[in-house]
Design a protein around this motif. Sequence first.
Motif, PDB file in Angstrom:
ATOM      1  N   GLU A 120       0.836  -1.226  -0.174  1.00 23.62           N
ATOM      2  CA  GLU A 120       0.121   0.172  -0.116  1.00 23.62           C
ATOM      3  C   GLU A 120       0.705   1.183  -0.046  1.00 23.62           C
ATOM      4  O   GLU A 120       2.074   1.371   0.484  1.00 23.62           O
ATOM      5  CB  GLU A 120      -0.925  -0.110   1.377  1.00 23.62           C
ATOM      6  CG  GLU A 120      -1.954  -1.234   1.339  1.00 23.62           C
ATOM      7  CD  GLU A 120      -2.731  -1.059   2.683  1.00 23.62           C
ATOM      8  OE1 GLU A 120      -2.415  -0.218   3.482  1.00 23.62           O
ATOM      9  OE2 GLU A 120      -3.339  -2.014   2.805  1.00 23.62           O
ATOM     10  N   VAL A 121       0.254   2.315  -0.608  1.00 24.38           N
ATOM     11  CA  VAL A 121       0.879   3.564  -0.482  1.00 24.38           C
ATOM     12  C   VAL A 121       0.987   4.211   1.111  1.00 24.38           C
ATOM     13  O   VAL A 121      -0.044   4.139   1.693  1.00 24.38           O
ATOM     14  CB  VAL A 121       0.445   4.765  -1.297  1.00 24.38           C
ATOM     15  CG1 VAL A 121       1.197   6.115  -1.249  1.00 24.38           C
ATOM     16  CG2 VAL A 121       0.243   3.774  -2.884  1.00 24.38           C
ATOM     17  N   VAL A 122       2.197   4.509   1.529  1.00 26.65           N
ATOM     18  CA  VAL A 122       2.556   5.009   2.774  1.00 26.65           C
ATOM     19  C   VAL A 122       2.865   6.344   2.770  1.00 26.65           C
ATOM     20  O   VAL A 122       3.771   6.842   2.090  1.00 26.65           O
ATOM     21  CB  VAL A 122       3.615   4.283   3.800  1.00 26.65           C
ATOM     22  CG1 VAL A 122       3.738   4.817   5.082  1.00 26.65           C
ATOM     23  CG2 VAL A 122       3.208   2.706   3.464  1.00 26.65           C
ATOM     24  N   THR A 123       1.970   7.419   3.546  1.00 24.70           N
ATOM     25  CA  THR A 123       2.232   8.666   3.493  1.00 24.70           C
ATOM     26  C   THR A 123       3.642   8.823   4.155  1.00 24.70           C
ATOM     27  O   THR A 123       4.139   8.274   5.005  1.00 24.70           O
ATOM     28  CB  THR A 123       1.288   9.548   4.297  1.00 24.70           C
ATOM     29  OG1 THR A 123       1.105   9.174   5.588  1.00 24.70           O
ATOM     30  CG2 THR A 123      -0.329   8.937   3.595  1.00 24.70           C
ATOM     31  N   GLY A 175       3.706  13.317  -4.445  1.00 23.39           N
ATOM     32  CA  GLY A 175       2.695  14.058  -3.570  1.00 23.39           C
ATOM     33  C   GLY A 175       2.082  13.264  -2.579  1.00 23.39           C
ATOM     34  O   GLY A 175       1.185  13.975  -1.891  1.00 23.39           O
ATOM     35  N   VAL A 176       2.520  11.924  -2.371  1.00 25.64           N
ATOM     36  CA  VAL A 176       1.732  11.305  -1.414  1.00 25.64           C
ATOM     37  C   VAL A 176       2.825  10.584  -0.490  1.00 25.64           C
ATOM     38  O   VAL A 176       2.766  10.916   0.721  1.00 25.64           O
ATOM     39  CB  VAL A 176       0.843  10.016  -2.035  1.00 25.64           C
ATOM     40  CG1 VAL A 176       0.108   9.331  -0.821  1.00 25.64           C
ATOM     41  CG2 VAL A 176      -0.216  10.623  -2.938  1.00 25.64           C
ATOM     42  N   GLY A 177       3.759   9.746  -1.157  1.00 20.37           N
ATOM     43  CA  GLY A 177       4.631   9.121  -0.217  1.00 20.37           C
ATOM     44  C   GLY A 177       5.448   7.797  -0.883  1.00 20.37           C
ATOM     45  O   GLY A 177       5.617   8.283  -2.238  1.00 20.37           O
ATOM     46  N   TYR A 178       5.385   6.812  -0.307  1.00 18.37           N
ATOM     47  CA  TYR A 178       6.156   5.492  -0.900  1.00 18.37           C
ATOM     48  C   TYR A 178       5.516   4.418  -0.553  1.00 18.37           C
ATOM     49  O   TYR A 178       4.453   4.254  -0.134  1.00 18.37           O
ATOM     50  CB  TYR A 178       7.666   5.589  -0.287  1.00 18.37           C
ATOM     51  CG  TYR A 178       8.641   6.723  -0.438  1.00 18.37           C
ATOM     52  CD1 TYR A 178       9.317   6.733  -1.448  1.00 18.37           C
ATOM     53  CD2 TYR A 178       8.286   7.898   0.577  1.00 18.37           C
ATOM     54  CE1 TYR A 178      10.280   8.116  -1.582  1.00 18.37           C
ATOM     55  CE2 TYR A 178       9.145   8.761   0.115  1.00 18.37           C
ATOM     56  CZ  TYR A 178      10.056   8.905  -0.783  1.00 18.37           C
ATOM     57  OH  TYR A 178      11.040  10.059  -0.945  1.00 18.37           O
ATOM     58  N   ARG A 179       5.993   3.588  -1.602  1.00 21.47           N
ATOM     59  CA  ARG A 179       5.340   1.921  -1.364  1.00 21.47           C
ATOM     60  C   ARG A 179       6.347   0.785  -1.926  1.00 21.47           C
ATOM     61  O   ARG A 179       7.291   1.228  -2.639  1.00 21.47           O
ATOM     62  CB  ARG A 179       4.089   2.030  -2.560  1.00 21.47           C
ATOM     63  CG  ARG A 179       3.587   0.683  -2.737  1.00 21.47           C
ATOM     64  CD  ARG A 179       2.476   0.436  -3.493  1.00 21.47           C
ATOM     65  NE  ARG A 179       2.729   1.084  -4.964  1.00 21.47           N
ATOM     66  CZ  ARG A 179       1.773   1.632  -5.682  1.00 21.47           C
ATOM     67  NH1 ARG A 179       0.385   1.388  -5.429  1.00 21.47           N
ATOM     68  NH2 ARG A 179       1.875   2.195  -6.921  1.00 21.47           N
ATOM     69  N   LEU A 180       6.414  -0.019  -1.025  1.00 26.61           N
ATOM     70  CA  LEU A 180       7.058  -1.211  -1.135  1.00 26.61           C
ATOM     71  C   LEU A 180       6.613  -1.941  -2.431  1.00 26.61           C
ATOM     72  O   LEU A 180       5.379  -2.466  -2.310  1.00 26.61           O
ATOM     73  CB  LEU A 180       7.215  -2.075   0.106  1.00 26.61           C
ATOM     74  CG  LEU A 180       8.693  -2.893  -0.028  1.00 26.61           C
ATOM     75  CD1 LEU A 180       9.848  -2.193   0.100  1.00 26.61           C
ATOM     76  CD2 LEU A 180       8.323  -3.938   1.463  1.00 26.61           C
ATOM     77  N   LEU A 181       7.637  -2.461  -3.439  1.00 31.32           N
ATOM     78  CA  LEU A 181       7.078  -2.972  -4.513  1.00 31.32           C
ATOM     79  C   LEU A 181       7.079  -4.413  -4.399  1.00 31.32           C
ATOM     80  O   LEU A 181       6.221  -5.070  -5.148  1.00 31.32           O
ATOM     81  CB  LEU A 181       7.842  -2.554  -5.834  1.00 31.32           C
ATOM     82  CG  LEU A 181       7.901  -1.098  -6.335  1.00 31.32           C
ATOM     83  CD1 LEU A 181       8.825  -0.845  -7.262  1.00 31.32           C
ATOM     84  CD2 LEU A 181       6.374  -1.108  -6.582  1.00 31.32           C
ATOM     85  N   ASP A 182       7.813  -5.124  -3.664  1.00 35.23           N
ATOM     86  CA  ASP A 182       7.737  -6.426  -3.425  1.00 35.23           C
ATOM     87  C   ASP A 182       7.563  -6.983  -2.123  1.00 35.23           C
ATOM     88  O   ASP A 182       7.758  -7.893  -1.656  1.00 35.23           O
ATOM     89  CB  ASP A 182       9.167  -7.082  -4.027  1.00 35.23           C
ATOM     90  CG  ASP A 182      10.352  -6.765  -3.211  1.00 35.23           C
ATOM     91  OD1 ASP A 182      11.338  -7.165  -3.416  1.00 35.23           O
ATOM     92  OD2 ASP A 182      10.227  -5.684  -2.366  1.00 35.23           O
TER      93      ASP A 182
END
Length: 281
Positions: free
Chosen positions: A225-228, A274-281
């Motif tokens: 999930e996208v984390v702010t 504009g939001v944050g980061y996400r772990l792809l795997d």
Amino acid sequence: MKNHGVVHSNAMLRPWLLLIGFISLFGAGYLWVNSAPWTLATLKSFADARAIHDVQTRPDRVGFLLSKDPALLKAVAWSKTGSVLYPGPATYAPTRFDLSLQELEELTHLTSEDFPASWSNYDRDGNELLYCQPAPRICLIYDRSALQNALDVSLDGVNWGVMGLLAGMGLLSFFLFWRRGTAAQPHDQLVLLPKQHSARRGTLEVALTPRDFRLLEFLQMKQGEVVTKDELYDAGWGRDFMPNSRALDQHMINLRKKLDPDKSRSPVIETVRGVGYRLLD
């Protein structure tokens, strides 16, 4: 955003690469199958050239071979020293089999250097076909229609350059398909090792700072999930820390370098602008 584009381009491109590979190899295969008639024509022309070579010093015998084959219109045979043996200057050849002096000079020039055995159109409309071979050095001119009837085939042109290009494109597409598929295989997935306070990606093991570990652990808990940024500041620095956008961004840049120092692996942390980061795997 750059890494986001890389990951999504991999997912989008792989089906297209597979489709292009299949279409290209199918096209090359189709052209190759249609080249079989030319193989038959080459076998016949090679046999005709051998028969003429065996009697090239006897113009009457060459004329006989030409006259009994409706498909074979004209022939030129050279000696090993390059002189024209048939039809020579003093050689009588029936009108049907005769060549003009200009035609003889053009064919002599065409075969004066090293060249492979090949077919080409002899006239503008393609009604006559020219076959030349280097050993023995002979050129034969055929009537296309009669040759097709004799072989019971259709001698439509085969573009060998296009066939090679299609085969190359197909193989390259399959290679890129395989490379993009293996780029995100499980051996490159991120594995956190709490006891060692490190992370592993395949054969690469990376020592992590406490903040590195907390950030990665929090991203992994979110399961893609996208984390702010605010959530990441809380996880990495604590709630009392005054957020500074550049501090988090710079830390993520350094963390990416640690997890892929030689840039040979798929991206593991995606920036969502504009939001944050996400772990792809």
